[in-house]
Scaffold this motif. Structure first.
Motif, PDB file in Angstrom:
ATOM      1  N   GLY A 249      42.054  55.551  36.540  1.00  0.00           N
ATOM      2  CA  GLY A 249      43.284  56.449  37.970  1.00  0.00           C
ATOM      3  C   GLY A 249      43.257  54.940  38.115  1.00  0.00           C
ATOM      4  O   GLY A 249      44.702  54.861  38.365  1.00  0.00           O
ATOM      5  N   GLY A 250      42.296  53.824  38.355  1.00  0.00           N
ATOM      6  CA  GLY A 250      43.066  52.593  38.282  1.00  0.00           C
ATOM      7  C   GLY A 250      44.368  52.285  37.688  1.00  0.00           C
ATOM      8  O   GLY A 250      45.462  51.599  38.470  1.00  0.00           O
ATOM      9  N   GLU A 251      44.160  52.449  36.477  1.00  0.00           N
ATOM     10  CA  GLU A 251      45.095  51.859  35.607  1.00  0.00           C
ATOM     11  C   GLU A 251      46.622  52.546  35.874  1.00  0.00           C
ATOM     12  O   GLU A 251      47.576  52.235  35.787  1.00  0.00           O
ATOM     13  N   HIS A 282      36.619  42.576  48.566  1.00  0.00           N
ATOM     14  CA  HIS A 282      37.777  43.517  49.492  1.00  0.00           C
ATOM     15  C   HIS A 282      37.090  44.110  50.195  1.00  0.00           C
ATOM     16  O   HIS A 282      37.492  43.906  50.945  1.00  0.00           O
ATOM     17  N   TRP A 283      35.848  44.749  49.548  1.00  0.00           N
ATOM     18  CA  TRP A 283      34.976  45.664  50.760  1.00  0.00           C
ATOM     19  C   TRP A 283      35.006  44.541  52.241  1.00  0.00           C
ATOM     20  O   TRP A 283      35.225  44.737  53.283  1.00  0.00           O
ATOM     21  N   SER A 298      47.116  47.389  51.782  1.00  0.00           N
ATOM     22  CA  SER A 298      48.571  47.337  51.171  1.00  0.00           C
ATOM     23  C   SER A 298      48.888  48.882  50.511  1.00  0.00           C
ATOM     24  O   SER A 298      48.098  48.901  49.373  1.00  0.00           O
ATOM     25  N   PRO A 299      50.175  48.756  50.330  1.00  0.00           N
ATOM     26  CA  PRO A 299      50.086  50.169  49.661  1.00  0.00           C
ATOM     27  C   PRO A 299      50.668  49.993  48.168  1.00  0.00           C
ATOM     28  O   PRO A 299      50.934  48.819  48.057  1.00  0.00           O
ATOM     29  N   THR A 300      50.218  51.163  47.090  1.00  0.00           N
ATOM     30  CA  THR A 300      50.269  50.388  46.008  1.00  0.00           C
ATOM     31  C   THR A 300      51.423  49.943  44.813  1.00  0.00           C
ATOM     32  O   THR A 300      52.522  50.337  46.351  1.00  0.00           O
ATOM     33  N   VAL A 301      51.762  49.847  44.200  1.00  0.00           N
ATOM     34  CA  VAL A 301      53.006  49.350  43.332  1.00  0.00           C
ATOM     35  C   VAL A 301      53.582  51.346  42.654  1.00  0.00           C
ATOM     36  O   VAL A 301      54.794  51.301  43.677  1.00  0.00           O
ATOM     37  N   PHE A 302      52.716  52.111  42.864  1.00  0.00           N
ATOM     38  CA  PHE A 302      53.633  53.343  42.743  1.00  0.00           C
ATOM     39  C   PHE A 302      54.421  53.886  44.270  1.00  0.00           C
ATOM     40  O   PHE A 302      55.518  54.282  43.669  1.00  0.00           O
ATOM     41  N   ARG A 348      45.234  44.535  41.992  1.00  0.00           N
ATOM     42  CA  ARG A 348      45.319  45.152  40.825  1.00  0.00           C
ATOM     43  C   ARG A 348      44.194  45.244  40.624  1.00  0.00           C
ATOM     44  O   ARG A 348      43.767  46.899  39.926  1.00  0.00           O
ATOM     45  N   ASP A 349      43.821  43.840  40.187  1.00  0.00           N
ATOM     46  CA  ASP A 349      42.186  44.619  40.073  1.00  0.00           C
ATOM     47  C   ASP A 349      41.321  45.144  40.313  1.00  0.00           C
ATOM     48  O   ASP A 349      40.539  45.628  40.360  1.00  0.00           O
ATOM     49  N   VAL A 350      41.405  44.758  42.005  1.00  0.00           N
ATOM     50  CA  VAL A 350      40.240  45.896  42.620  1.00  0.00           C
ATOM     51  C   VAL A 350      41.249  47.287  43.114  1.00  0.00           C
ATOM     52  O   VAL A 350      39.734  47.886  42.542  1.00  0.00           O
ATOM     53  N   PHE A 351      41.944  47.276  42.798  1.00  0.00           N
ATOM     54  CA  PHE A 351      42.496  49.356  42.179  1.00  0.00           C
ATOM     55  C   PHE A 351      41.825  49.622  40.941  1.00  0.00           C
ATOM     56  O   PHE A 351      40.578  50.911  41.141  1.00  0.00           O
TER      57      PHE A 351
END
Length: 404
Positions: A249-251, A282-283, A298-302, A348-351
């Protein structure tokens, strides 16, 4: 049921008496059985095509007092109601019902004799648990009076080692392999493959077991066992597909939902699932911001690309330039919102790692859940038979079973 046995008939015939002193002190005679009268005692539940050919009659032994003894060596093929509901831990009781076909209780009075197994030979499939007899009567449409009937009951217990070793044990091992699906990492790509192979193997053993069972209305215990196993393995495959989708899902640029993130945090501590250091940092930052009363994600790239596309595409017309079209194209660079910073590689790595952590937590939870279900299910199924596996065979040393 095919039974090789010896039938001993005894009766008193007042027309076959004599004084031994008048016949050179002859007390016993042996004559062909068809030369004298004999009762028409037959096997009521016979399934033989040629009943007479399965019986070997010897000479009748006649005493001077009129007592007649007839020995019959027979291989009887009889009908037997087979109950395989508890296979392979089943018990069968087959009856041998003997009686006269033409003489009712007013003409012939039948009494049961001793049931002996002094020459009983062991069977490779069943153990003889009991052998007993009882008396009864049966009505026939031909006559008003009932017919006397003596029934010999053969109680058998199936030897369980063969079916357990060749049918149940493979099912247990396949169940273990199916549970191990949740221990494979989603990145391996073998989760679904292992589940499908387990499903196919279970089907092979199910078909092999069916070939050894007679057709019946009830589903045997082993059949229910395999049916539930197939349902569990199918559920394993479906859940494995869901876990694999969760891992990737994160990818796709999606952010982990808030409820799923809370559940992942709690279950990762409870299930002892290791958390990636970047996710831990991050947590920790989020927890510090919550303590300070500020929480920003922060919002995602999408989400950023979607906002930019909508702002570039159209905007509503103002009253100054209104016409029939309420929307006009927006010129490049005109009316754009403030540019959001491009997420860093760490974000991105966190997502990605959060989604992978959620999939690992779900795998660990399902592994424990289905392990407990498999152990309980196998224990209940293998011990649910009322007959158990403690077979009490007849005492062949004494040469007889209990006779009621």
């Amino acid at each position: 049921m095919t039974t090789n046995l010896e039938v001993i008939l005894r009766w008193h015939d007042p027309f076959l008496t004599w004084d031994p002193a008048l016949y050179n002190y002859t007390y016993v005679l042996r004559v062909p059985h068809h030369k004298i009268w004999e009762p028409d005692i037959i096997l009521y539940n016979s399934a033989a095509r040629d009943y007479s050919s399965s019986i070997i009659s010897t000479n009748a032994i006649i005493d001077s007092s009129g007592e007649v003894k007839l020995l019959l060596q027979a291989i009887f093929v009889s009908t037997c109601w087979i109950n395989i509901a508890w296979y392979p831990f089943d018990q069968q009781i087959c009856d041998l019902m003997f009686g006269s076909r033409t003489s009712d209780v007013m003409q012939i009075r039948i009494t049961k004799g001793d049931a002996q197994i002094s020459r009983y030979e062991h069977n490779h499939e069943f153990v003889l648990e009991n052998f007993y007899a009882d008396m009864g009567e049966i009505m026939d449409p031909c006559c008003d009076s009932p017919f006397a009937l003596v029934s010999y009951h053969v109680q058998l217990q199936r030897r369980y080692k063969f079916p357990v070793f060749f049918f149940i044990m493979p099912g247990i091992l396949i169940n273990i392999c199916a549970v191990l699906v949740f221990s494979l990492p989603a990145e391996s790509g073998e989760k679904v493959g292992l589940g499908i192979n387990s499903l196919l193997a279970m089907m092979v053993f199910l078909m092999a077991m069916i070939n050894n069972l007679p057709p019946a209305e009830s589903i045997p215990l082993a059949g229910m066992y395999y049916g539930v196993c197939l349902a569990v393995i199918t559920t394993n495959i479906a859940l494995s597909v869901g876990v694999m989708n969760l891992s990737h899902g994160g990818e796709r640029g999606y952010k982990l939902p808030w409820a799923l993130k809370i559940m992942t945090k709690a279950m990762s501590r409870w299930l002892r699932v290791s958390v990636h250091p970047i996710v831990q940092r991050h947590w920790q930052r989020q927890e510090e911001q919550e303590q300070d009363g500020v929480l920003f994600e922060s919002p995602t790239v999408f989400e950023r690309s979607e906002r930019a596309w909508r702002s570039l595409k159209v905007r509503p017309k103002t009253p100054e330039n209104a016409d029939n079209n309420p929307w006009v194209p927006v010129k490049r660079g005109e009316g754009l919102p403030e540019a959001s910073p491009i997420p860093s590689a760490e974000e991105r790595d966190v997502f990605v790692e959060e989604w992978k952590l959620a999939s690992r937590v779900m795998d660990r939870f399902l592994f424990i859940l289905f392990s407990v279900i498999t152990v309980l299910f196998n224990s209940i199924m293998l011990t649910s038979s009322p007959y158990g596996i403690d077979m009490n065979a007849c005492n062949e040393d004494e040469g007889s079973c209990h006779v009621d």
